[in-house]
Design a protein around this motif. Structure first.
Motif, PDB file in Angstrom:
ATOM      1  N   PHE A  52       0.832  -1.194   0.000  1.00  0.00           N
ATOM      2  CA  PHE A  52       0.000   0.000   0.000  1.00  0.00           C
ATOM      3  C   PHE A  52       0.873   1.253   0.000  1.00  0.00           C
ATOM      4  O   PHE A  52       0.689   2.152  -0.818  1.00  0.00           O
ATOM      5  CB  PHE A  52      -0.925  -0.020   1.232  1.00  0.00           C
ATOM      6  N   TRP A  53       1.846   1.315   0.921  1.00  0.00           N
ATOM      7  CA  TRP A  53       2.692   2.500   1.027  1.00  0.00           C
ATOM      8  C   TRP A  53       3.677   2.610  -0.131  1.00  0.00           C
ATOM      9  O   TRP A  53       3.995   3.718  -0.577  1.00  0.00           O
ATOM     10  CB  TRP A  53       3.396   2.540   2.382  1.00  0.00           C
ATOM     11  N   GLU A  54       4.167   1.488  -0.654  1.00  0.00           N
ATOM     12  CA  GLU A  54       5.037   1.543  -1.834  1.00  0.00           C
ATOM     13  C   GLU A  54       4.292   2.157  -3.014  1.00  0.00           C
ATOM     14  O   GLU A  54       4.836   2.968  -3.756  1.00  0.00           O
ATOM     15  CB  GLU A  54       5.557   0.146  -2.181  1.00  0.00           C
ATOM     16  N   LYS A  55       3.035   1.756  -3.203  1.00  0.00           N
ATOM     17  CA  LYS A  55       2.228   2.315  -4.285  1.00  0.00           C
ATOM     18  C   LYS A  55       2.024   3.810  -4.075  1.00  0.00           C
ATOM     19  O   LYS A  55       2.146   4.602  -5.016  1.00  0.00           O
ATOM     20  CB  LYS A  55       0.872   1.607  -4.364  1.00  0.00           C
ATOM     21  N   LYS A  56       1.715   4.227  -2.852  1.00  0.00           N
ATOM     22  CA  LYS A  56       1.497   5.651  -2.568  1.00  0.00           C
ATOM     23  C   LYS A  56       2.760   6.463  -2.860  1.00  0.00           C
ATOM     24  O   LYS A  56       2.694   7.569  -3.390  1.00  0.00           O
ATOM     25  CB  LYS A  56       1.048   5.866  -1.113  1.00  0.00           C
ATOM     26  N   LYS A  57       3.924   5.904  -2.548  1.00  0.00           N
ATOM     27  CA  LYS A  57       5.177   6.607  -2.834  1.00  0.00           C
ATOM     28  C   LYS A  57       5.401   6.728  -4.339  1.00  0.00           C
ATOM     29  O   LYS A  57       5.852   7.762  -4.820  1.00  0.00           O
ATOM     30  CB  LYS A  57       6.350   5.909  -2.155  1.00  0.00           C
ATOM     31  N   ARG A  58       5.059   5.675  -5.091  1.00  0.00           N
ATOM     32  CA  ARG A  58       5.183   5.758  -6.552  1.00  0.00           C
ATOM     33  C   ARG A  58       4.246   6.825  -7.118  1.00  0.00           C
ATOM     34  O   ARG A  58       4.523   7.431  -8.142  1.00  0.00           O
ATOM     35  CB  ARG A  58       4.868   4.401  -7.198  1.00  0.00           C
ATOM     36  N   MET A  59       3.120   7.048  -6.428  1.00  0.00           N
ATOM     37  CA  MET A  59       2.141   8.037  -6.876  1.00  0.00           C
ATOM     38  C   MET A  59       2.515   9.458  -6.442  1.00  0.00           C
ATOM     39  O   MET A  59       1.840  10.413  -6.808  1.00  0.00           O
ATOM     40  CB  MET A  59       0.751   7.681  -6.336  1.00  0.00           C
ATOM     41  N   GLY A  60       3.592   9.591  -5.655  1.00  0.00           N
ATOM     42  CA  GLY A  60       4.063  10.921  -5.294  1.00  0.00           C
ATOM     43  C   GLY A  60       3.939  11.315  -3.841  1.00  0.00           C
ATOM     44  O   GLY A  60       4.271  12.445  -3.484  1.00  0.00           O
ATOM     45  N   ILE A  61       3.485  10.423  -2.989  1.00  0.00           N
ATOM     46  CA  ILE A  61       3.393  10.761  -1.570  1.00  0.00           C
ATOM     47  C   ILE A  61       4.803  10.956  -1.026  1.00  0.00           C
ATOM     48  O   ILE A  61       5.743  10.303  -1.484  1.00  0.00           O
ATOM     49  CB  ILE A  61       2.621   9.665  -0.801  1.00  0.00           C
ATOM     50  N   ARG A  62       4.968  11.877  -0.122  1.00  0.00           N
ATOM     51  CA  ARG A  62       6.286  12.171   0.435  1.00  0.00           C
ATOM     52  C   ARG A  62       6.241  12.036   1.948  1.00  0.00           C
ATOM     53  O   ARG A  62       5.343  12.558   2.600  1.00  0.00           O
ATOM     54  CB  ARG A  62       6.678  13.602   0.074  1.00  0.00           C
ATOM     55  N   ASN A  63       7.213  11.351   2.515  1.00  0.00           N
ATOM     56  CA  ASN A  63       7.325  11.273   3.973  1.00  0.00           C
ATOM     57  C   ASN A  63       7.643  12.654   4.527  1.00  0.00           C
ATOM     58  O   ASN A  63       8.356  13.433   3.897  1.00  0.00           O
ATOM     59  CB  ASN A  63       8.420  10.286   4.383  1.00  0.00           C
ATOM     60  N   GLY A  64       7.129  12.930   5.719  1.00  0.00           N
ATOM     61  CA  GLY A  64       7.452  14.178   6.403  1.00  0.00           C
ATOM     62  C   GLY A  64       6.513  15.329   6.129  1.00  0.00           C
ATOM     63  O   GLY A  64       6.693  16.416   6.670  1.00  0.00           O
ATOM     64  N   VAL A  65       5.501  15.108   5.268  1.00  0.00           N
ATOM     65  CA  VAL A  65       4.555  16.179   4.971  1.00  0.00           C
ATOM     66  C   VAL A  65       3.776  16.508   6.246  1.00  0.00           C
ATOM     67  O   VAL A  65       3.280  15.607   6.922  1.00  0.00           O
ATOM     68  CB  VAL A  65       3.590  15.764   3.828  1.00  0.00           C
ATOM     69  N   PRO A  66       3.657  17.800   6.595  1.00  0.00           N
ATOM     70  CA  PRO A  66       2.941  18.180   7.814  1.00  0.00           C
ATOM     71  C   PRO A  66       1.459  17.810   7.788  1.00  0.00           C
ATOM     72  O   PRO A  66       0.891  17.477   6.749  1.00  0.00           O
ATOM     73  CB  PRO A  66       3.118  19.702   7.867  1.00  0.00           C
ATOM     74  N   ASP A  67       0.843  17.917   8.946  1.00  0.00           N
ATOM     75  CA  ASP A  67      -0.551  17.518   9.126  1.00  0.00           C
ATOM     76  C   ASP A  67      -1.550  18.422   8.415  1.00  0.00           C
ATOM     77  O   ASP A  67      -2.576  17.945   7.938  1.00  0.00           O
ATOM     78  CB  ASP A  67      -0.900  17.510  10.625  1.00  0.00           C
ATOM     79  N   TRP A  68      -1.280  19.712   8.360  1.00  0.00           N
ATOM     80  CA  TRP A  68      -2.245  20.680   7.828  1.00  0.00           C
ATOM     81  C   TRP A  68      -1.613  21.585   6.781  1.00  0.00           C
ATOM     82  O   TRP A  68      -0.476  22.036   6.942  1.00  0.00           O
ATOM     83  CB  TRP A  68      -2.801  21.556   8.963  1.00  0.00           C
ATOM     84  N   TYR A  69      -2.385  21.848   5.716  1.00  0.00           N
ATOM     85  CA  TYR A  69      -1.995  22.805   4.679  1.00  0.00           C
ATOM     86  C   TYR A  69      -3.003  23.951   4.689  1.00  0.00           C
ATOM     87  O   TYR A  69      -4.214  23.715   4.786  1.00  0.00           O
ATOM     88  CB  TYR A  69      -1.996  22.154   3.289  1.00  0.00           C
ATOM     89  N   PHE A  70      -2.500  25.172   4.588  1.00  0.00           N
ATOM     90  CA  PHE A  70      -3.332  26.367   4.491  1.00  0.00           C
ATOM     91  C   PHE A  70      -2.888  27.169   3.270  1.00  0.00           C
ATOM     92  O   PHE A  70      -1.695  27.363   3.051  1.00  0.00           O
ATOM     93  CB  PHE A  70      -3.164  27.255   5.741  1.00  0.00           C
ATOM     94  N   GLY A  71      -3.864  27.606   2.484  1.00  0.00           N
ATOM     95  CA  GLY A  71      -3.590  28.485   1.354  1.00  0.00           C
ATOM     96  C   GLY A  71      -4.508  29.691   1.439  1.00  0.00           C
ATOM     97  O   GLY A  71      -5.689  29.559   1.748  1.00  0.00           O
ATOM     98  N   TRP A  72      -3.961  30.876   1.204  1.00  0.00           N
ATOM     99  CA  TRP A  72      -4.746  32.104   1.237  1.00  0.00           C
ATOM    100  C   TRP A  72      -4.209  33.037   0.169  1.00  0.00           C
ATOM    101  O   TRP A  72      -3.155  32.791  -0.418  1.00  0.00           O
ATOM    102  CB  TRP A  72      -4.690  32.746   2.632  1.00  0.00           C
ATOM    103  N   LYS A  73      -4.952  34.076  -0.099  1.00  0.00           N
ATOM    104  CA  LYS A  73      -4.547  35.014  -1.146  1.00  0.00           C
ATOM    105  C   LYS A  73      -3.164  35.563  -0.816  1.00  0.00           C
ATOM    106  O   LYS A  73      -2.963  36.203   0.201  1.00  0.00           O
ATOM    107  CB  LYS A  73      -5.554  36.154  -1.265  1.00  0.00           C
ATOM    108  N   GLY A  74      -2.222  35.249  -1.663  1.00  0.00           N
ATOM    109  CA  GLY A  74      -0.861  35.737  -1.485  1.00  0.00           C
ATOM    110  C   GLY A  74       0.055  34.859  -0.659  1.00  0.00           C
ATOM    111  O   GLY A  74       1.190  35.238  -0.394  1.00  0.00           O
ATOM    112  N   GLY A  75      -0.404  33.677  -0.254  1.00  0.00           N
ATOM    113  CA  GLY A  75       0.501  32.843   0.528  1.00  0.00           C
ATOM    114  C   GLY A  75      -0.036  31.463   0.832  1.00  0.00           C
ATOM    115  O   GLY A  75      -1.179  31.138   0.530  1.00  0.00           O
TER     116      GLY A  75
END
Length: 142
Positions: A52-75
């Motif tokens: 499962f995890w090998e497939k996810k890595k082939r699909m572009g998953i990266r270890n170490g990605v933080p828990d939350w992503y925020f996007g707002w106008k300009g950042g």
């Protein structure tokens, strides 16, 4: 892959409740999402989890990605949640939770943070809804 402790899971649920509330009150104009890197389908045998995890890595998953992503106008920015140092009360359940000492970043999380620093991308480590609030205010999201 290590399973996150219950305290960190509840903290993430509280961050979502906080973000939803701030958005509903028009106090925050941003997109946000939790990145469930620890999630895998239930009832997997160890060899299935590895595939499962090998497939996810082939699909572009990266270890170490933080828990939350925020996007707002300009950042945009990333927030890594770590279990709190003290007792906290869950906003969702109202239960008091004994937090362990704030966790340390793994090597892959440190690498991700270093890449963010190198590229000028905002990155923070938070151990409470209050610290998420302070971070988002500092970044100008709220």
């Amino acid at each position: 892959m290590a399973k996150k402790n219950n305290t960190e899971d509840l903290l993430s649920e509280d961050v979502k409740t906080y973000c939803d509330t701030m958005s509903a009150l028009s106090q925050m104009d941003a997109i946000y999402t939790h990145i469930p890197m620890e999630a895998q389908p239930p009832k997997m045998q160890p060899f299935q989890a590895l595939r499962f995890w090998e497939k996810k890595k082939r699909m572009g998953i990266r270890n170490g990605v933080p828990d939350w992503y925020f996007g707002w106008k300009g950042g945009h920015g990333w927030i890594e949640l770590k279990a709190p140092k003290e007792l906290i009360v869950s906003l969702k359940t109202g239960k008091t939770i004994q937090g362990k000492a704030a966790g340390k970043l793994s090597e892959s999380q440190e690498d991700f943070q270093a890449d963010c620093d190198r590229l000028g991308i905002k990155h923070a480590i938070c151990d409470s809804v209050a610290s998420v609030d302070a971070t988002l205010k500092k970044w100008g999201v709220i």
